[in-house]
Design an enzyme around this catalytic site. Structure first.
Site, PDB file in Angstrom:
ATOM      1  N   SER A 160       0.841  -1.198   0.000  1.00 42.14           N
ATOM      2  CA  SER A 160       0.000   0.000   0.000  1.00 42.14           C
ATOM      3  C   SER A 160       0.874   1.245   0.000  1.00 42.14           C
ATOM      4  O   SER A 160       1.978   1.242   0.586  1.00 42.14           O
ATOM      5  CB  SER A 160      -0.869  -0.012   1.262  1.00 42.14           C
ATOM      6  OG  SER A 160      -1.488   1.234   1.457  1.00 42.14           O
TER       7      SER A 160
ATOM      8  N   TYR B  16      -2.068  -1.337  10.842  1.00 42.74           N
ATOM      9  CA  TYR B  16      -2.282  -1.787   9.461  1.00 42.74           C
ATOM     10  C   TYR B  16      -1.105  -1.359   8.582  1.00 42.74           C
ATOM     11  O   TYR B  16      -0.521  -2.172   7.855  1.00 42.74           O
ATOM     12  CB  TYR B  16      -3.602  -1.215   8.906  1.00 42.74           C
ATOM     13  CG  TYR B  16      -3.723  -1.402   7.401  1.00 42.74           C
ATOM     14  CD1 TYR B  16      -4.020  -2.653   6.868  1.00 42.74           C
ATOM     15  CD2 TYR B  16      -3.503  -0.344   6.516  1.00 42.74           C
ATOM     16  CE1 TYR B  16      -4.088  -2.835   5.494  1.00 42.74           C
ATOM     17  CE2 TYR B  16      -3.564  -0.521   5.153  1.00 42.74           C
ATOM     18  CZ  TYR B  16      -3.866  -1.770   4.639  1.00 42.74           C
ATOM     19  OH  TYR B  16      -3.921  -1.949   3.275  1.00 42.74           O
TER      20      TYR B  16
ATOM     21  N   LYS C   4       1.983  -3.677   6.622  1.00 45.02           N
ATOM     22  CA  LYS C   4       2.383  -3.669   5.200  1.00 45.02           C
ATOM     23  C   LYS C   4       3.890  -3.455   5.097  1.00 45.02           C
ATOM     24  O   LYS C   4       4.579  -4.133   4.334  1.00 45.02           O
ATOM     25  CB  LYS C   4       1.636  -2.567   4.435  1.00 45.02           C
ATOM     26  CG  LYS C   4       0.164  -2.832   4.238  1.00 45.02           C
ATOM     27  CD  LYS C   4      -0.064  -4.061   3.376  1.00 45.02           C
ATOM     28  CE  LYS C   4      -1.525  -4.449   3.290  1.00 45.02           C
ATOM     29  NZ  LYS C   4      -1.746  -5.790   2.748  1.00 45.02           N
TER      30      LYS C   4
END
Ligand code: NAD
Ligand code: UD1
Length: 337
Positions: free
Chosen positions: A124, A150, A154
């Protein structure tokens, strides 16, 4: 190729499955359906006329995943499976790390045991943190100023895959840093089906347009941007899906990183206007305080993917709004209707 799609029943996975099948590849979906529906896979089968084997399993559970895949043949993997709600990741950090990290560890071991050496990973643009400059190329610093588990997951997954490749030089891995995926297949048969209140802008606007929610809250209008609202690089999910196919078909040993974005930024108010035009109705909104952890502007520099993957976006924000509206208006309750 026979491609294993972990999380293949989800929003991006289902569109990628469709494009892979249309390109003549075979796909197998592994999903635990924690954030998706079998109906999405069924509709991809209906749109393509092809059959998709589905394995229901938790990829983060080593025993379960290993047993579930024991008799399944595949020669490459696109790893979408994971949890993705930023706010929830702040409230449930251990759950997010367990699912998002363990699933990658299990997958990498399984691939090595089986000699499957081609991997595409869903990363991302969030790994860039608060941008030092825009548009951001792949050389932009990563892992600085990340604000939630989150985003960290990543960043950590990218490092785990790099380390795995050092120990297993035949592995070819592509880390795709998505900007903001939006839109749906133009048929309106598959699309984004968030559970509960949508966190992301376009699904929220779509629910306002269809009458499920009264108005949009625009999070902040005093950013240093042309109209004061946040600017993002919205990429049509079909363009994104095509980017996965381009990456898979060119994979070579080593780890390569690509931005998948359009290279164009749009503000919140521009998206509101574009959606209103696509849906033929006004989108009511109010200005609300800025959301914690948000940045003013992120825009991709997609040149590396344009050149090396011979891929570029061909769809506009207006196309994404039209297709998102086609999906939302035909499926106001998502896949559960
Ligand atoms: P999604 O939630 O629709 O898809 C993820 C899929 O993974 C779901 O079908 C879910 O049921 C499945 N899954 C979750 N945990 C699992 C587990 N333990 N075992 C097996 N399956 C599991 O999300 P999406 O928008 O399609 O995103 C796909 C990937 O792309 C995710 O890794 C996400 O973090 C990443 N990504 C998404 C965006 C975005 O805005 N949508 C942006 C950047 C990156
Ligand atoms: C969010 C995540 C990011 C993730 C990305 C894609 C945060 C802080 N970041 O990014 O980690 O990779 O989704 O899934 O959640 N907006 C509103 N009102 C709303 C919703 C959004 O004004 O109801 C604004 C936001 O402030 C932002 C823009 O719309 O300016 C886009 O928001 P969103 O769709 O949530 O994506 P990101 O914030 O870019």
């Amino acid at each position: 190729m026979r491609v294993l799609l972990t999380g293949g029943a989800g929003y991006i996975g289902s569109h990628t499955a469709l494009v892979l099948l249309e390109r003549g590849h075979e796909v197998v979906v592994l999903d635990d359906f924690s954030n998706s529906s079998r109906e999405a896979v069924r509709r991809v089968e209906e749109l393509t006329g092809k059959t998709i084997p589905v394995i229901e399993a938790d990829l983060a559970d080593r025993e379960v995943a290993t047993a579930a895949l024991a008799d399944v043949a595949f020669d490459s993997v696109v790893h979408f499976a994971g949890l993705k709600a930023v706010g929830e990741s702040v409230a449930q950090p251990t759950r997010y790390y367990r699912v998002n990290i363990d699933s990658t560890l299990v997958l990498l071991d399984l691939m090595r045991e089986r000699g499957v050496d081609k991997l595409v990973f869903s990363s991302s643009a969030t790994v860039y943190g608060d941008p030092e400059y825009v548009p951001q190329d792949e050389a932009h610093p990563v892992g600085v100023g990340l604000t939630n588990p989150y985003g960290w997951s990543k960043f950590m997954n990218e490092q785990i895959i790099r380390d795995a490749q050092v120990a297993w030089p035949e592995l070819g891995a592509v880390l795709l840093r998505y900007f903001n995926p939006v839109g749906a297949h133009p048929s309106g048969r598959i699309g984004e089906d968030p559970s509960g209140i949508p966190n992301n802008l376009m699904p929220f606007i779509a629910q306002v347009a269809v009458g499920k929610r009264e108005h949009l809250s625009v999070f902040g209008d005093t950013y240093n941007t042309p109209d004061g609202t946040g600017v993002r690089d919205y990429i049509h999910v079909m363009d994104l899906a095509e980017g996965h196919v381009a990456a898979l078909e060119r994979i070579a040993a080593g780890v390569t990183t690509y931005n998948l974005g359009s290279g164009t930024g749009s503000s919140v108010l521009e998206v509101v206007r574009a959606f209103g035009e696509a849906a033929g109705r006004e989108i009511p909104y109010v200005i609300a305080p800025a959301r914690g952890g948000d940045v003013a502007e992120t825009v991709a520099n997609p040149t590396k993917a344009n050149v090396e993957l011979e891929w570029q976006t061909t769809r506009t924000l207006a196309d994404a709004c039209r297709d998102s509206w086609a999906w939302q208006s035909a499926n106001p309750q998502g896949y559960t209707a």
